[in-house]
Design an enzyme around this catalytic site. Structure first.
Site, PDB file in Angstrom:
ATOM      1  N   ASP A  99      -9.205 -99.683 -98.660  1.00  0.00           N
ATOM      2  CA  ASP A  99     -10.430 -99.849 -99.408  1.00  0.00           C
ATOM      3  C   ASP A  99     -11.203 -98.550 -99.340  1.00  0.00           C
ATOM      4  O   ASP A  99     -11.037 -97.762 -98.420  1.00  0.00           O
ATOM      5  CB  ASP A  99     -11.274-100.997 -98.878  1.00  0.00           C
ATOM      6  N   THR A 100     -12.059 -98.362-100.324  1.00  0.00           N
ATOM      7  CA  THR A 100     -12.794 -97.117-100.506  1.00  0.00           C
ATOM      8  C   THR A 100     -14.076 -97.475-101.231  1.00  0.00           C
ATOM      9  O   THR A 100     -14.253 -98.614-101.646  1.00  0.00           O
ATOM     10  CB  THR A 100     -11.930 -96.136-101.343  1.00  0.00           C
ATOM     11  N   THR A 101     -14.959 -96.530-101.401  1.00  0.00           N
ATOM     12  CA  THR A 101     -16.108 -96.728-102.279  1.00  0.00           C
ATOM     13  C   THR A 101     -16.289 -95.470-103.116  1.00  0.00           C
ATOM     14  O   THR A 101     -15.967 -94.369-102.679  1.00  0.00           O
ATOM     15  CB  THR A 101     -17.385 -97.053-101.475  1.00  0.00           C
ATOM     16  N   GLN A 105     -15.716 -92.160-100.682  1.00  0.00           N
ATOM     17  CA  GLN A 105     -15.712 -92.247 -99.226  1.00  0.00           C
ATOM     18  C   GLN A 105     -14.855 -93.432 -98.823  1.00  0.00           C
ATOM     19  O   GLN A 105     -14.808 -94.433 -99.537  1.00  0.00           O
ATOM     20  CB  GLN A 105     -17.132 -92.430 -98.689  1.00  0.00           C
TER      21      GLN A 105
END
Length: 570
Positions: free
Chosen positions: A371-373, A389
């Site tokens: 997962d990332t943003t 990030q």
């Protein structure tokens, strides 16, 4: 299907239009933090710093100050475009022999040296306009005042037991002994103190001072391998972007260790076809994009690694001539049974560098667990930041460093252990990353090219293929950013070419498509040999955010309804 906000195609929310600034992030409160800075006179980099810190509070499943990331930064007046590479390094004691029993996917042994803090602070030092403390203050307030836990976050947290059983983590995510429910307020006073230290003392607090001491002491107590020397010698890296052209636009990406070249290769391949004439969301167009994606990922598996350790043949990979050769492998009617890496070195004007591995094709496949943003921001002066990030997996290692409030990453789960693989684990090396920030200009930026789009998404190996779908929707079919993001989505995973470790050689490749494509399109793709499984209307994965600059200079922003994102403008 008629939808409430469609102009050229379906859209469930309108494009948000502003004249002075725009912010898109994966959480409303981090979007508000960035907008607060813009409206206080800060520039895009100031807002990106506010967002970067706020995301660790508002969206802890995907980001945090002990994470990794990339920032693509455009300063309009300087005609500049640069990459702040804040991806961390493997600890000095991290060797294939140390992990001979397998890569650890959570807990302290899964933690690499965090890099995003240095990137955020270095970007602010180089380009910021407001004091650092002002930029971090919104995130401090979120820590103390609290953030309601969303339904999306609760659903993710339910399957992460360590998040609720490790004492320092449970104090935040299960303070009464049970996981937080939707709407419950999540506070983190220790993280507020951590942010205050960084606001006052800068990178020294994190990499040489009390925060490094706390992480290293916790690592030693918990059986980890991080050392104070690992933190002290870490430095983010300023890089030049890489680029290609598509339909008259110049597309910029991050260089290795990012997977950005994969998107550029995909575009080089599909530009050989009249995608517009094939029709929006047609089986023919989807088929060509999937096949292009497969060829580009085969090259990634063979050649991509940290360019300080691996000689990546970027010139060859991005060559239009190389794409013209590779595209011959695409059968417009039938999916290839197997794909292999090409020979980009034949299109590179030099031999592999002595002392660096030129890479070789690996094998095996792991399921996507990352997962990332993503966020993007443009200010009133036309400066822009496109950032990603990531803690790696959801909630990273799931362990919070006691006394700091920081969730630690589990980026070590991306390493390979096969000798000769370009992503082979080595001390001090940066792991291969899926994160890839994207900006589109009307011509080369150094020639005064005008910014037209910044966009990106979390989603591990889904990122570059979703970026391709959105860029094609905009530049082949004329969709606006909201329509492109809300469009039906497909994602494809192929054997041996995902990033998450451990790899399982027996796993078959797979593909999903949202049911909004319709049975006729899905049936056609299956008939062409794609292993497509129909999923729900919004279950295609990823969470795209984008800001487009109109011909009139206004900013058009949109976020993805598949997660908690928010687009704001003023």
């Amino acid at each position: 299907m008629e939808t409430p906000a469609g102009v050229n195609a379906e859209a469930w929310a309108p494009v948000r239009m502003g004249a002075q600034g725009a912010v898109v992030t994966n959480h409303p409160l981090s979007s508000m933090a960035g907008m607060r800075i813009l409206m206080s006179g800060g520039n895009a980099v100031d807002a990106a710093v506010a967002i970067g810190f706020a995301l660790g509070v508002a969206e802890p499943q995907g980001s945090g100050i002990a994470a990794d990331g990339f920032m693509m930064i455009h300063m309009k007046d300087a005609k500049s475009l640069s990459i702040a590479n804040g991806t961390g390094t493997a600890p000095s004691a991290a060797t294939p022999e140390r992990f001979a029993d397998g890569i650890v996917t959570n807990g302290i042994l899964s933690v690499s040296v965090p890099g995003i803090c240095d990137a955020l602070l270095s970007a602010h030092e180089r380009h910021g306009r407001l004091p650092l403390a002002d930029c971090i203050q919104p995130a401090i307030e979120l820590c103390l005042e609290g953030v309601p836990q969303t339904h999306f976050q609760c659903n993710l947290a339910a399957s992460h037991d360590l998040l609720h059983s490790f004492p320092a983590s449970a104090a935040i995510f299960a303070p009464d002994g049970v996981p937080l429910k939707p709407g419950q307020i999540r506070r983190n006073s220790d993280l507020a103190k951590t942010y205050a230290l960084i606001a006052e003392h800068g990178r020294e607090a994190f990499y040489e001072g009390p925060l490094a001491d706390a992480i290293v002491a916790f690592s030693e107590q918990a059986g980890g391998i991080l050392t104070k020397a690992d933190f002290a010698k870490y430095r983010m890296e300023w890089q030049d972007p890489i680029s290609t052209t598509y339909r008259g636009k110049t597309i910029y990406e991050a260089p290795p260790n990012s997977s950005g070249h994969v998107l550029l290769q995909e575009l080089n391949l599909i530009e050989h076809f009249d995608v517009a004439a094939l029709g929006l969301h047609s089986a023919e167009a989807i088929h060509l994009m999937v096949e292009a994606k497969r060829l580009a990922f085969a090259d990634r598996e063979a050649f991509l690694g940290d360019s300080a350790f691996v000689d990546v043949p970027l010139e060859g990979l991005l060559s239009k001539e190389y794409a013209a050769e590779r595209v011959k492998l695409i059968d417009p009617e039938r999916a290839a049974e197997a794909v292999a890496a090409g020979d980009p070195w034949a299109f590179q004007n030099r031999a592999p560098a002595a002392g660096k591995s030129p890479g070789h094709a690996g094998s095996g496949m792991g399921e996507m667990r990352s997962d990332t943003t993503h966020y993007c921001v443009i200010d009133r002066w036309g400066n822009a930041v496109d950032g990603l990030q990531s803690l790696s997996g959801h909630f990273g290692s799931q362990v919070v460093c006691p006394g700091t409030g920081m969730l630690l990453n589990n980026r070590m789960n991306y390493w390979h252990l096969d000798a000769g693989h370009p992503n082979l684990l080595q001390p001090g090396k940066r792991v291969r990353h899926t994160m890839n920030p994207v900006m589109v200009f009307d011509r080369a930026v150094e020639e005064g090219g005008a910014l037209g789009l910044c966009c990106g998404t979390p989603g591990a190996d889904v990122q570059v293929q979703v970026n391709m779908q959105v860029l094609s929707a905009i530049y082949d079919h004329g969709l606006n950013v909201s329509e492109a993001i809300h469009a039906p989505r497909w994602t494809h995973i192929q054997t041996g070419m995902t990033s998450a470790y451990p790899h399982s050689a027996g796993s078959p490749h797979s593909m999903v498509g949202e049911d909004r494509f319709g049975d006729a399109v899905i049936g056609d793709l299956v008939g062409r040999g794609h292993p497509l499984k129909k999923v729900g209307a919004w279950a295609g994965g990823a969470s795209m955010g984008a800001i487009q600059v109109s011909e009139f200079g206004s900013y058009h922003a949109a976020s993805d309804p598949r997660r908690d994102g928010q687009a704001l403008v003023f």
